[in-house]
Scaffold this active site. Structure first.
Site, short mmCIF file in Angstrom:
data_model
loop_
_atom_site.label_atom_id
_atom_site.label_comp_id
_atom_site.label_asym_id
_atom_site.label_seq_id
_atom_site.Cartn_x
_atom_site.Cartn_y
_atom_site.Cartn_z
N GLU A 138 126.71 -37.53 55.87
CA GLU A 138 126.60 -36.33 57.13
C GLU A 138 127.56 -35.09 57.14
OE1 GLU A 138 125.53 -38.66 60.47
OE2 GLU A 138 123.70 -39.65 59.84
N GLU A 245 117.70 -44.73 54.12
CA GLU A 245 117.50 -45.24 55.52
C GLU A 245 116.15 -45.21 55.99
OE1 GLU A 245 120.60 -43.77 58.28
OE2 GLU A 245 121.99 -43.82 56.62
C1 HAH Z 1 122.13 -42.51 60.54
N1 HAH Z 1 122.26 -41.12 61.22
C2 HAH Z 1 123.29 -43.14 60.03
O1 HAH Z 1 123.68 -42.72 58.81
C3 HAH Z 1 123.32 -44.72 60.36
O2 HAH Z 1 124.59 -45.27 59.80
C4 HAH Z 1 122.98 -45.28 61.52
O3 HAH Z 1 123.23 -46.80 61.91
C5 HAH Z 1 121.75 -44.67 62.18
C6 HAH Z 1 121.35 -43.29 61.51
C7 HAH Z 1 121.04 -40.43 61.55
C8 HAH Z 1 121.12 -39.48 62.63
C9 HAH Z 1 120.15 -39.22 63.28
O4 HAH Z 1 118.99 -39.72 62.83
C10 HAH Z 1 120.13 -38.30 64.09
C11 HAH Z 1 121.19 -37.74 64.94
C12 HAH Z 1 122.45 -38.26 64.36
C13 HAH Z 1 122.45 -39.16 63.15
#
Ligand code: HAH
Length: 336
Positions: A138, A245
């Protein structure tokens, strides 16, 4: 639970054997509560949280591998692969990383040293078992024209923190596949920024092998055309792709309703169609997509319960709260 129907349920990994690996995010609770389902249906795991920086090195120099080791042992006992998640990220990273003992920001060189030490210690521990790592997670902004997300990594090290992370990772385990991972990856604006970032790495011959599409999707967004365009764009860099994911929320992002206590039959129908279309598309790209990892396994546990709306349940997976296959599952496995 009805064990008889379970015996008759085909295995996702077997059906997709010639296509891609099928993974699930797990934690210490779900490797027990979802054990049978995980072993029958998935051939790869990712630690949902237990391999993040704050979990592995909460205090400088004090590595805490107990939880991660248990997940690794579970994978080994059941012949499953492991994807590592994640080495360098702005979230779930302890504050000490960026500060010295006087509480001041560390220098570029100090932070690079800490980054290298963390990456090396973690990757060497799981060498040969974790076949693939999300090295940077990210790093790109969602909005605006700016490419790089404002983080402490960027602020202290500069834009080359990303390539440094990949170089340290490659040095620690030259056989590991190294991925850049991000969400909203199919949004056309963000897609182009991710493309630009990854292209700059490839052009500089940074050791990067893949792009992770987080794929936190819902019933309508992103569109199939947007997903296809994202796959094509990233694949044009000559890298492998993984969905890292995947979940299909039953709520649109703007939808804040909290009254649903179970999915309606309409929702179930829409979700089955959506999963059918998604996997049809993914199968088309079997040559470039090497794994599809869900961010969970069954609807009894998902990070989407409570996020982004507190106290709201969600039902994003192919298996229901009792680990029984949903209509969506049958759609995903029935193809010629
Ligand atoms: C993900 N971010 C991460 O990579 C993961 O490590 C975590 O457990 C869950 C989601 C996604 C994300 C989002 O969908 C919305 C805002 C910020 C980050």
């Amino acid at each position: 639970m009805n064990t008889k129907t379970n015996v008759e349920v085909p295995s996702l990994t077997k059906v997709y054997d010639n296509y891609f690996n099928i993974g699930a995010a797990v934690n210490l609770g779900t490797i027990i509560s979802q054990q049978d389902l995980l072993v029958q249906q998935f051939n790869s795991i990712t630690a949902e949280n237990d391999m993040k920086f704050e979990e592995l090195q909460p205090v400088e120099g004090q590595f805490t591998f107990e939880k991660a080791d248990k997940l690794a042992a579970f994978a080994k006992e059941n012949g499953m692969k492991i994807r590592g998640h994640t080495l360098v990220w702005h979230n779930q990273t302890p504050a000490w990383v960026y500060h010295n003992s006087q509480g001041e920001k560390v220098t570029r060189d100090e932070l690079l040293q800490r980054m290298k030490n963390h990456i090396t210690t973690v990757m060497e521990r799981y060498k040969g078992q974790i076949y693939c790592w999300d090295v940077v997670n990210e790093a790109v902004t969602d909005e605006g024209l700016e490419l790089y997300r404002k983080t402490n990594w960027l602020d202290i090290i500069g834009e080359d923190y990303i390539e440094k992370a990949f170089e340290f990772a490659h040095g620690a385990d030259p056989n590991a596949l190294l991925f850049y991972n991000d969400y909203n990856e199919s949004n056309p604006g963000k897609r182009e920024k991710i493309y630009q970032l990854v292209k700059s790495l490839v052009d500089k011959q940074v050791p990067i092998h893949g792009v992770g599409l987080q794929a936190h999707w819902n019933l309508t967004n992103p569109s199939l055309d947007e997903i296809r365009a994202a796959i094509e764009r990233y694949a044009s860099l000559g890298l492998k792709l993984q969905l890292t994911e995947l979940d299909v929320s039953v709520f649109a992002f703007e939808d804040k309703r909290t009254d649903l206590i179970e999915p309606t039959s309409e929702i179930n129908e829409l979700q089955s169609q959506r999963y059918q279309q998604l996997f049809e598309l993914l199968r088309e790209y079997r040559d470039v997509i090497t794994a599809v990892t869900f961010w969970g396994a069954a609807d009894d546990y998902t990070w989407l319960n409570d996020f982004p709306v507190r106290g709201r349940k969600n039902w994003p997976f192919l298996f229901d709260e009792n680990h029984q296959p949903k209509e969506a599952f049958w759609k995903v496995i029935s193809f010629k």
